[in-house]
Design a protein around this motif. Structure first.
Motif, PDB file in Angstrom:
ATOM      1  N   LEU A  91      20.888  19.683 -23.226  1.00 16.25           N
ATOM      2  CA  LEU A  91      21.731  19.454 -22.052  1.00 16.25           C
ATOM      3  C   LEU A  91      23.051  18.823 -22.482  1.00 16.25           C
ATOM      4  CD1 LEU A  91      18.959  17.877 -19.784  1.00 16.25           C
ATOM      5  CD2 LEU A  91      19.756  20.244 -19.755  1.00 16.25           C
ATOM      6  N   SER A 108      29.501  17.155 -18.712  1.00 17.34           N
ATOM      7  CA  SER A 108      30.958  17.137 -18.794  1.00 17.34           C
ATOM      8  C   SER A 108      31.549  16.886 -17.408  1.00 17.34           C
ATOM      9  CB  SER A 108      31.477  18.468 -19.346  1.00 17.34           C
ATOM     10  OG  SER A 108      31.147  19.533 -18.469  1.00 17.34           O
ATOM     11  N   SER A 119      29.345  18.321 -14.444  1.00 17.63           N
ATOM     12  CA  SER A 119      28.515  19.487 -14.731  1.00 17.63           C
ATOM     13  C   SER A 119      27.581  19.189 -15.894  1.00 17.63           C
ATOM     14  CB  SER A 119      29.395  20.685 -15.097  1.00 17.63           C
ATOM     15  OG  SER A 119      30.335  20.974 -14.088  1.00 17.63           O
ATOM     16  N   CYS A 120      26.517  19.964 -15.957  1.00 19.52           N
ATOM     17  CA  CYS A 120      25.573  19.842 -17.065  1.00 19.52           C
ATOM     18  C   CYS A 120      25.110  21.241 -17.432  1.00 19.52           C
ATOM     19  CB  CYS A 120      24.400  18.962 -16.669  1.00 19.52           C
ATOM     20  SG  CYS A 120      23.114  18.816 -17.924  1.00 19.52           S
ATOM     21  N   ALA A 121      25.439  21.659 -18.637  1.00 23.05           N
ATOM     22  CA  ALA A 121      25.060  22.981 -19.122  1.00 23.05           C
ATOM     23  C   ALA A 121      23.786  22.876 -19.949  1.00 23.05           C
ATOM     24  CB  ALA A 121      26.185  23.569 -19.958  1.00 23.05           C
ATOM     25  N   SER A 132      20.659  24.773 -22.332  1.00 29.77           N
ATOM     26  CA  SER A 132      20.281  25.877 -23.204  1.00 29.77           C
ATOM     27  C   SER A 132      18.856  25.650 -23.668  1.00 29.77           C
ATOM     28  CB  SER A 132      21.216  25.987 -24.402  1.00 29.77           C
ATOM     29  OG  SER A 132      21.170  24.813 -25.174  1.00 29.77           O
ATOM     30  N   ARG A 146      22.992  23.997  -8.280  1.00 28.85           N
ATOM     31  CA  ARG A 146      22.770  24.635  -9.575  1.00 28.85           C
ATOM     32  C   ARG A 146      23.136  26.104  -9.497  1.00 28.85           C
ATOM     33  NH1 ARG A 146      16.872  23.446 -11.043  1.00 28.85           N
ATOM     34  NH2 ARG A 146      17.268  24.853 -12.808  1.00 28.85           N
ATOM     35  N   LYS A 199      24.330  30.678 -14.666  1.00 29.23           N
ATOM     36  CA  LYS A 199      25.190  29.999 -15.645  1.00 29.23           C
ATOM     37  C   LYS A 199      24.468  28.861 -16.361  1.00 29.23           C
ATOM     38  CE  LYS A 199      29.525  31.002 -13.247  1.00 29.23           C
ATOM     39  NZ  LYS A 199      30.762  30.427 -12.629  1.00 29.23           N
ATOM     40  N   ASN A 200      23.186  28.686 -16.048  1.00 35.14           N
ATOM     41  CA  ASN A 200      22.407  27.596 -16.670  1.00 35.14           C
ATOM     42  C   ASN A 200      23.102  26.248 -16.516  1.00 35.14           C
ATOM     43  OD1 ASN A 200      20.617  29.550 -17.436  1.00 35.14           O
ATOM     44  ND2 ASN A 200      20.891  29.286 -19.633  1.00 35.14           N
ATOM     45  N   THR A 201      23.597  26.007 -15.337  1.00 39.45           N
ATOM     46  CA  THR A 201      24.384  24.794 -15.104  1.00 39.45           C
ATOM     47  C   THR A 201      23.976  24.121 -13.798  1.00 39.45           C
ATOM     48  OG1 THR A 201      26.263  25.742 -16.309  1.00 39.45           O
ATOM     49  CG2 THR A 201      26.723  23.870 -14.873  1.00 39.45           C
ATOM     50  N   TYR A 243      25.285  20.960 -11.146  1.00 40.76           N
ATOM     51  CA  TYR A 243      26.503  20.246 -10.773  1.00 40.76           C
ATOM     52  C   TYR A 243      26.171  19.039  -9.898  1.00 40.76           C
ATOM     53  CZ  TYR A 243      28.390  24.856 -11.943  1.00 40.76           C
ATOM     54  OH  TYR A 243      28.704  26.036 -12.569  1.00 40.76           O
ATOM     55  N   CYS A 253      22.447  13.969 -17.081  1.00 37.31           N
ATOM     56  CA  CYS A 253      21.543  14.922 -16.460  1.00 37.31           C
ATOM     57  C   CYS A 253      20.210  14.925 -17.196  1.00 37.31           C
ATOM     58  CB  CYS A 253      22.136  16.325 -16.437  1.00 37.31           C
ATOM     59  SG  CYS A 253      22.509  17.001 -18.058  1.00 37.31           S
TER      60      CYS A 253
END
Length: 118
Positions: free
Chosen positions: A4, A7, A21-23, A25, A72, A76-78, A80, A96
């Motif tokens: 995670l 940003s 935001s939090c991306a 993977s 979410r 985009k696997n994100t 907010y 996050c």
């Protein structure tokens, strides 16, 4: 394993809005409950908001209800956190987290600093 990356933090004035935001993977994003926590200087980490994998169920801390919105985008696997009408007491490092159920989180991202000035 889930990685995670948060940003979007920054310095704003009281009454302003900000979105962090939090991306993610790793494992399929849509299977995880996602949450935001925050920690202010000298204080313990506290829960802010959470959202289920489908996005249909959300939870909020009383202190942010009506001002913050978690959402979410699974494509985009994100995840907010939209923060409106910010107050100085919202100043904290926002992180996050991901887990299988609400209230239990196994993966944590690095924090992003949000500072609200008066």
């Amino acid at each position: 394993q889930v990685q995670l990356v948060g940003s979007g933090g920054g310095l704003v004035q009281a009454g302003d809005s900000l979105r962090v935001s939090c991306a993610a993977s790793g494992r399929p994003f849509s299977t995880h409950v996602m949450a935001w926590f925050r920690q202010a200087p000298g204080k313990e980490r506290e829960f802010v908001a959470a959202i289920t994998g489908s996005g249909q169920i959300t939870q909020y801390a009383d202190s942010v209800k009506g001002r913050f919105t978690i959402s979410r985008d699974n494509a985009k696997n994100t995840v907010y956190l939209q923060m409106n009408n910010l107050k100085t007491e919202d100043t904290a490092v926002y992180s996050c987290a991901a887990g299988w159920t609400m209230g239990s989180y196994d993966y944590w991202g690095q924090g992003t600093q949000v500072t609200v000035s008066s």
